[in-house]
Design an enzyme around this catalytic site. Structure first.
Site, PDB file in Angstrom:
ATOM      1  N   THR B  17      75.249 -49.792  12.064  1.00  0.00           N
ATOM      2  CA  THR B  17      75.798 -49.100  10.901  1.00  0.00           C
ATOM      3  C   THR B  17      76.945 -48.165  11.276  1.00  0.00           C
ATOM      4  O   THR B  17      78.018 -48.210  10.675  1.00  0.00           O
ATOM      5  CB  THR B  17      74.672 -48.267  10.242  1.00  0.00           C
ATOM      6  OG1 THR B  17      73.575 -49.148   9.998  1.00  0.00           O
ATOM      7  CG2 THR B  17      75.131 -47.663   8.941  1.00  0.00           C
ATOM      8  N   ILE B 140      77.896 -33.555   8.169  1.00  0.00           N
ATOM      9  CA  ILE B 140      78.189 -32.110   8.105  1.00  0.00           C
ATOM     10  C   ILE B 140      78.841 -31.669   9.408  1.00  0.00           C
ATOM     11  O   ILE B 140      78.250 -31.850  10.467  1.00  0.00           O
ATOM     12  CB  ILE B 140      76.900 -31.284   7.881  1.00  0.00           C
ATOM     13  CG1 ILE B 140      76.141 -31.768   6.644  1.00  0.00           C
ATOM     14  CG2 ILE B 140      77.231 -29.808   7.780  1.00  0.00           C
ATOM     15  CD1 ILE B 140      74.791 -31.060   6.448  1.00  0.00           C
ATOM     16  N   GLY B 191      63.817 -49.187   4.755  1.00  0.00           N
ATOM     17  CA  GLY B 191      64.559 -49.122   6.015  1.00  0.00           C
ATOM     18  C   GLY B 191      64.951 -47.703   6.394  1.00  0.00           C
ATOM     19  O   GLY B 191      65.890 -47.479   7.157  1.00  0.00           O
ATOM     20  N   ASP B 205      63.021 -36.514  16.044  1.00  0.00           N
ATOM     21  CA  ASP B 205      64.457 -36.681  15.812  1.00  0.00           C
ATOM     22  C   ASP B 205      65.099 -35.351  15.404  1.00  0.00           C
ATOM     23  O   ASP B 205      66.124 -34.941  15.957  1.00  0.00           O
ATOM     24  CB  ASP B 205      64.653 -37.738  14.713  1.00  0.00           C
ATOM     25  CG  ASP B 205      66.043 -37.724  14.124  1.00  0.00           C
ATOM     26  OD1 ASP B 205      66.951 -38.293  14.756  1.00  0.00           O
ATOM     27  OD2 ASP B 205      66.231 -37.141  13.038  1.00  0.00           O
ATOM     28  N   LYS B 209      67.850 -32.686  17.444  1.00  0.00           N
ATOM     29  CA  LYS B 209      69.038 -32.044  16.866  1.00  0.00           C
ATOM     30  C   LYS B 209      68.967 -30.526  17.037  1.00  0.00           C
ATOM     31  O   LYS B 209      69.942 -29.880  17.407  1.00  0.00           O
ATOM     32  CB  LYS B 209      69.149 -32.419  15.387  1.00  0.00           C
ATOM     33  CG  LYS B 209      69.390 -33.925  15.172  1.00  0.00           C
ATOM     34  CD  LYS B 209      69.181 -34.332  13.711  1.00  0.00           C
ATOM     35  CE  LYS B 209      69.346 -35.843  13.549  1.00  0.00           C
ATOM     36  NZ  LYS B 209      68.887 -36.324  12.218  1.00  0.00           N
TER      37      LYS B 209
END
Lengths: 430, 430
Positions: B17, B140, B191, B205, B209
């Site tokens: 993607t 962002i 998905g 995840d 970050k």
């Protein structure tokens, strides 16, 4: 690594709120800044109208009574202009700084709104840049976000609530039920107003900021004269209340977008959904909404004024220069900025119309007829009780071109049922 | 000016993607990017697992089956790593790119959370940088805001909702009244989940970050292992409802702050005021809150994932490099980053405690006694009807240290009145 580069030397013109804030950050965070920038940032000289005590220790810095002399000093690298005013000393000193090969960091939106293109060209000719993060939306790093972070996007629309005083007044009208004039006086007492209050409440200050955002968003030369300006002076408590009943809040909202009709720039009171980020913005806080073709919508919110936030923005620019970051003044070479073609017609939208009618049979029908003749269709119409012989009427239209709204309003005058002037406010989709 | 610099040549590893999005932007906005960057940005070569049709024209680019070979090509300047995964090919290729003197732009939060310090040191030794705007909060531009725009600030606290899938599930639980498991399955079908869903719903995840934000905010080496992690798997509809009744919403919220006790990093479900910007964040949108000593509070909101937003962030970094902007990987030389000292005790706060009690006389008194013995005082207590013999109980405490809450919870187990495990969620002041 930090030892290899000489310090970046600042000359600060202006020791008001912002100038003092910059001095405080440099004095407090010397080590932090050196670690981040890879070199020290030092103040060499300052300039102000007087040498009165400002609660900060300036003894280590040279003092120049004349900001032009400061700008020309061979021992400074960056001229920090935090004096304000778009003519006179600020302009002369900025020009002098550029002419003598300095980079410029400025908080002066008016200066750039009026002379940005000429100054940017002059800087470019000398291989210098003007950075102005502090000029728009105070502490919010929006110039950087738009010019750098979103540089891979074709921007579609940029919106902003960028005058804290106006947003404070509008927010307080709703919260306290006090009218515009009472709150205007309160702002005057609190020192929230510019020396010429029309800069705030007339939308001029916010319009300056919008014109700078337009330039960096769309690669056009600053065109402040083409900003449609409308202040908040005619907003009544009734408007605040009726907007609220409809699920909206009134904000002095700047919108700039590149359309098939040209560049559309406006700074006007608008209705925005009460539950949107813009609608929920309270008090003196600023908000900018950035819409790009890849990124979608980015919303940034933060303090729009004050010593700390504005000095933070100035220092962001200074540290960029210390690091060797050199972005063209308006995000691309000034010589490549195109002349903005102002949109002849602004985008259509739904409109809020508020007027007062004589309490005569058929008055409302006459108004409805005018709207129909102008090609404007009505979504909602409310008549909220009578005040003696006068009936306040609220109309929400379906999407209509501003010219058609203006046409309808012109027709109202001929009906003989109108008391005073109608107010037409755009309902912005956000 | 634009003619004088050679093009910046990209090698793109990964055509999922994000990779496709980057190719699309380079192909669509060549002129725009050249105008802004002062030079052209070109793709020279790409790498992927296969050469299947991806709906984009790759015929002008060399293809490398091996990303390491791509990273080592002498005809690329910047290695764009959008493969993902913190070991294996992504790590090997990034190391190879640095070893052969390339700058790296990456969207790979896991790689940097695990190996950021080593990679940053390696890049520094070669005079190269790693940029990773796309790794945190999608579109962002928060890395830029924090590392550059707010570089004049000592940061106080950074908070973020940075996993769209978790926020989607929590938002939908409130909106639809469906439970966690139903919505988890919906996300799987849509998905929205990583191959290992625990990366999302377990907070890993988002924790990756957060660990990167800590490093750039506080000048410390990335310390992902020191992030307190708690997922959203145990949040019940009851919690969502009870939080709402109290005026809060539950968010998977990351908080990092430098305290007298050391660096405090956590990614846990928290209650935040429903009317705060964080509380109002709906669906897959991300939000980051930056608090600095000068600027106060800056809030940034936008899409946290997806082709366009993530590619926008990658291109922001690429254009920085094209312009010659070179900020150290974590905002200051990696060799000067200090080792993070994890806070032994996290900050106190009010807490939300939810548990189920046997419907026995004196059960609630026993729980209250445990809290008292642990030094935790009660602000509110609610018992919302009975479910057969089990009584769900909600307690809101006054400000208490996490250790005292843990002590109280341990004591609950000895009372013999508890059914299942109690849930303790922090109420964060935002």
């Amino acid at each position: 690594m930090t030892q290899s580069l000489p310090p970046l030397r600042l000359g600060i013109a202006g020791l008001g709120t912002v100038g003092r804030g910059v001095v405080r950050i440099v004095q407090t965070h010397g080590a932090l800044i050196a670690a981040r920038a890879g070199r020290r940032v030092e103040i060499v000289a300052v300039s102000a109208r007087s040498q009165k005590d400002r609660g900060i220790d300036l003894s280590a810095y040279a003092f120049e009574a004349d900001p032009v002399a400061l700008a020309q000093r061979p021992d400074i690298d960056v001229f920090v202009e935090v004096m304000g005013g778009h003519e006179g000393a600020a302009k002369a000193a900025t020009e002098a700084a550029i002419a003598s090969g300095k980079d410029v960091v400025t908080a002066n939106k008016a200066l750039l709104a009026h002379h940005g293109q000429a100054l940017a060209l002059a800087a470019e000719a000398k291989g210098r840049v003007i950075r102005f993060e502090a000029a728009v939306a105070g502490g919010i790093p929006v110039i950087k976000a738009l010019t750098e972070g979103l540089a891979g996007n074709a921007m579609k629309r940029v919106m902003g609530v960028m005058n804290g005083t106006c947003n404070y007044i509008l927010t307080r009208m709703e919260a306290t039920g006090q009218g515009y004039n009472v709150l205007f006086d309160e702002c005057a007492k609190l020192g929230y107003l510019e020396a010429d209050p029309n800069l705030d409440v007339g939308g001029i200050d916010a319009g300056h900021k919008l014109s700078l955002l337009s330039s960096i968003a769309f690669g056009t030369q600053v065109a402040f004269d083409a900003v449609e300006l409308q202040g908040i002076q005619n907003i009544l408590l009734d408007d605040i209340r009726m907007a609220k009943d409809l699920g909206y809040r009134i904000k002095l909202l700047g919108v700039t977008q590149m359309t098939g009709r040209g560049l559309e720039q406006r700074m006007t009171p608008c209705l925005v959904p009460a539950d949107s980020p813009l609608g929920q913005l309270q008090g003196g806080t600023n908000m900018v909404v950035l819409e790009g073709d890849s990124v979608g919508q980015i919303v940034m919110r933060g303090p729009g004024a004050g010593e700390g936030p504005t000095a933070s923005a100035v220092m962001g620019d200074v540290i960029d220069l210390a690091r060797g970051t050199r972005v063209s003044t308006f995000g691309q070479p000034a010589s490549t900025l195109t002349k903005a073609i102002p949109a002849k017609a602004q985008a259509p939208s739904a409109w809020y119309l508020r007027m007062t009618l004589l309490d005569k049979p058929g008055a409302l029908a006459k108004i409805a007829t005018c709207l129909g003749e102008a090609g404007v269709s009505i979504d909602q119409m409310r008549q909220n009780g009578h005040e003696g012989i006068h009936a306040p009427v609220l109309i929400v239209t379906h999407k209509a071109a501003p010219a058609d709204i203006a046409d309808a309003v012109a027709r109202f005058a001929g009906t003989g049922v109108l008391v005073g002037e109608p107010v037409a406010l755009r309902i912005e989709e956000v």
